[in-house]
Design an enzyme around this catalytic site. Sequence first.
Site, short mmCIF file in Angstrom:
data_model
loop_
_atom_site.label_atom_id
_atom_site.label_comp_id
_atom_site.label_asym_id
_atom_site.label_seq_id
_atom_site.Cartn_x
_atom_site.Cartn_y
_atom_site.Cartn_z
N LYS A 36 59.19 -33.98 68.76
CA LYS A 36 58.52 -33.14 69.75
C LYS A 36 57.34 -32.38 69.14
CE LYS A 36 61.78 -29.26 69.41
NZ LYS A 36 60.84 -28.30 68.82
N THR A 37 57.50 -31.92 67.89
CA THR A 37 56.39 -31.20 67.26
C THR A 37 55.19 -32.12 67.06
OG1 THR A 37 57.97 -29.75 66.11
CG2 THR A 37 55.71 -29.81 65.27
N ASP A 236 57.48 -24.41 73.64
CA ASP A 236 58.44 -25.22 72.89
C ASP A 236 59.83 -24.59 72.98
OD1 ASP A 236 59.45 -27.20 71.27
OD2 ASP A 236 58.62 -26.38 69.41
N GLU A 237 60.87 -25.38 72.74
CA GLU A 237 62.26 -24.90 72.76
C GLU A 237 62.56 -24.16 74.07
OE1 GLU A 237 64.22 -25.95 70.61
OE2 GLU A 237 63.22 -26.17 68.67
N GLN A 267 70.70 -28.91 73.52
CA GLN A 267 70.67 -28.05 72.33
C GLN A 267 70.54 -26.57 72.68
OE1 GLN A 267 68.65 -29.72 68.67
NE2 GLN A 267 67.69 -31.06 70.18
N ARG A 676 72.20 -32.92 62.91
CA ARG A 676 71.50 -32.46 61.70
C ARG A 676 71.55 -33.52 60.61
NH1 ARG A 676 68.42 -30.14 64.11
NH2 ARG A 676 69.58 -31.00 65.85
#
Length: 747
Positions: A36-37, A236-237, A267, A676
Site C-alpha cells: 500500500k505504501t 493511510d491506515e 487489521q 508478520r
Amino acid sequence: MSHVPQYLHDLNPEQRQAALATEGPVLVLAGAGSGKTRMLIHRIAYLIRDRKVDPRSILAVTFTNKAATEMRERVAKIVGKEARGVILSTFHSLGARILRDHGQRIGLPRDFSIYPTGDQLAAIKRIMTEEVHVTATKGDDVYDVKRVLHQISDWKNRLVTPDEARREVAEGDVKGNRSDDYAVLAADVYPRYEQSLRAAGATDFDDLLLLPVQLLREHAEVRERMWKRWRYLMVDEYQDTNGAQLEMARLLAGPLKNLCVVGDDDQSIYGWRGADATNILDFERHYPGARVIVMEENYRSTQRILDAANGVIANNTARKAKRLRTGNGPGPKIDLWTFGEENSRAADEVEAEMIASEIGVRRFREQLGWGDFAVLYRTNLQAKPIEEQLRAANIPYRVVGGQSFFDRKEVADLVAYLRVVLNPKDEVALRRIVNYPVRGIGRTTLLRLVEAARAVPQPLYQTMKAVEQVDGVNRAQAEAVRAFVETMEELRMEFQSTQAAIDHGVTTNRTLVGFARELVKRLRLEEAVRADNAKSERAAEVRVDILRDFVASLERYEERTWASRPPPDEEDDWDPPSLRGFLERVSLTDDDDRKDREDDNPELVTLMTLHSAKGLEFSHVFIVGLEEEILPHSRSMKAADAAQSEAEEAWEQFDSNGSGDPIAEERRLFYVGITRARHRLTLSGCATRRQRDNVSVRQPSRFLKEIPPELVEQRNAGTGVTSLTQEESKELKTNFFAQMKSMLANG
C-alpha cells in the site's frame, strides 16, 4: 498501456488502478503486505508529474511520523525536490498545525502546550482531590485516575462534549452499559479538566483532533481556506481512525471529495483506544458512488502462512471480503507446539527454553541474523520467561515497549522548564519544576499560591510574581519564590532574544541548543540528577547522559530544519527552528519513533506484543501463549459473554459492526501476528501454567481450530525443537570461537 507512465509499470494491476484513481472518493482495501505504501507514493508522484497538480495542494495523512518521513523520501526519488511541497503528516501533527495557524479563533494561544499522559493524569488528580474532593490514588476504596482519563479520552475521540457526556451518563448510555461509578466521576471531572487546560493555554493529545473539528465546523472561512489549500487528501491506515479523525477527514475533503482512504479492516486492532472499524466498513455509505479497489497480492509471506491467515480471518463476519495470495511459493508448514510441565519445571519455562534453542539452531542452519527472529505475545507479562531463557542461551535481544525516552524523569523535568519558558501559564509544568532542584518552595507554600491564584482567578505564575500579596507565605518562602521567578524571567528574556534572532536568520551566535545548554547549566540540572541517584554513580552518569542526549536531539532538530529549507518562493509551509516546533515534535513522538529509539542495533531478536508488531515483518515469527484467556484475552471473553447475555436485539447490534465484537478484534490481532512472518511461522501454547504455587489447566485458543489442518505440523514438548548433529555442533563451536577471536582482535 501506452498512456500509463513508465514509472507505474512496475505496479501490479490493482496497485496501478489505485494510483490512477485520483478524482472523487476512493476506498483501497489493501491486504497485509500488499504494497500500500508503494501504491500511495506512486499515486502522489502521478498527481505531481502527470496531472501537474501543485505539490502544496496534496495532503497525505498516516499514523506514524516514521511512515510519513519514509513516504516523503520515496516520493522524492521519483519527482525530486517537488516532493517537499507535499504535506505528509500524522492526524495529530496535522491538528496541531491547524491549531497553530487558526486556534486563536477558539481562544487558543499560538504557543499552546501539549500535555503528555503524565501531565494529563496530574491535572485530573489535582481536580479530583482539590475540586471534586475524592481520593485520586489506587486502592480498594479510592479511584484510579487512569480509568477516569480513559473515559474522558473516549468521549473526546467520539466528539462528545462535557454537557453531552453528563447527559449520556444520566441516561445510563455509556457504551451501551449502565453507567458505573467511574463514568459518573469522569462526567464530573471532564468540564473542570477542560477549563484547566484552557486556563493553562494547553491541549491534550485528544484535543489535537477534537479542537480542529470544532474549528472547522464553526468557522466557514477556515474550512474554505483548507479546501483551497489541499485539494487532494489521502488517509493511510483508515481502519484505525476514530470518530474525530473520520469527521476531520470529511471536513477537509470538502465539496470536491477527492478523498482516497487506504486500509484493511482485517487489521483493525485498536478498538480499545477508540479506533472504529465501521469507519472503513461504511465508507461507501458515507460516500455513495465511491470507487472500491481491492489489493490482495501479498509480497511478504509464503502461501501457507497466507492460507492460515485467510482461514482464521474468514471467521469474522463483519468484514470486506478479500483473500491474500502470493507468488512467493508454498513455504514450510506452520509449526504448532504444545508444552506441559517437564521435570518439575513450569510449561511456560519449557516453552521459552524450546524457543531460545530453536532460534539458535535456525540461525546457524539458515545463516540468518538475530534480527530475523521475533517472538510475539498478547501481554507484556509473557516476556519474562522468554527473556530469561534468551539470556541463558547468550542470545542478544531487545524488548519493545519499555519506558519512553521522553517519559524519563530527567528528560521530563527539562521539558517542563522549556514549556514554562515558552508558556508560563502551563500550570502542570510549573508545578513540576517550582521546587526542582530544591529551592525552599514546599508543598504548603505552593498550595497557598494555588489558592490565591484560584481566588482571583489568574494563572499561578502571575500570582507567584506578586508573592508579597499572598497571605500565609512568610519572608523566607516569598524570597524563594521571587528568586525562582527572577530566574525564569531571565531565561524567558534570553529565549525570546534567541528565537527572534533565529526568526531573522541570525544563527551565528544564537541557537536553541545553546540556550538549552545554558539553561541546564544555570539551573544545575546535571548536579540535581546526580544528587537524585547518589546511591549509584553508574546510574547517575547514565541519567546525565540521557539528559545530554535529549539536549543533543534539539541540536539535531535545528540542523534538520535548516537543511530542509526550500527556496524562498516555496517557504509557505516552512518555518525556521523554534522551541514551539521542537516541543511539539517531542509531544507527538509516536510508538514507531520510540521503537527505533529503544535500540539502534537491528541485529537483536525482537520481543514485543502483537499490538506493537503491526506494520513490521520478520523472517521467522514465534507467537506464544495461544490459549483461551490469553488469546483471546480474558477481558474480551468476559465482554463478549456479558453482551451475549443481554437481550437478543442488543447482541445483534453489538455483533453487527466490526469494532463492537471483542472476540472479532482478538481474531484480527492473531491475523496481524500471522501476517508478520515472511518465511516461517511457529505457534505455541501450554497445557498448564503455573502462577505462584498454583497450576491451572489451559485450553487451546479457539483460533487454532480455524487454521486448515493440512497447513500445520504439530509437535509436542520434547520433539518440537530441531537438534544439531554432532558435526553441526562442532562447526558451531568452531565458528563461535573464531568470531570471539575476531572480535577481540578488532577491539
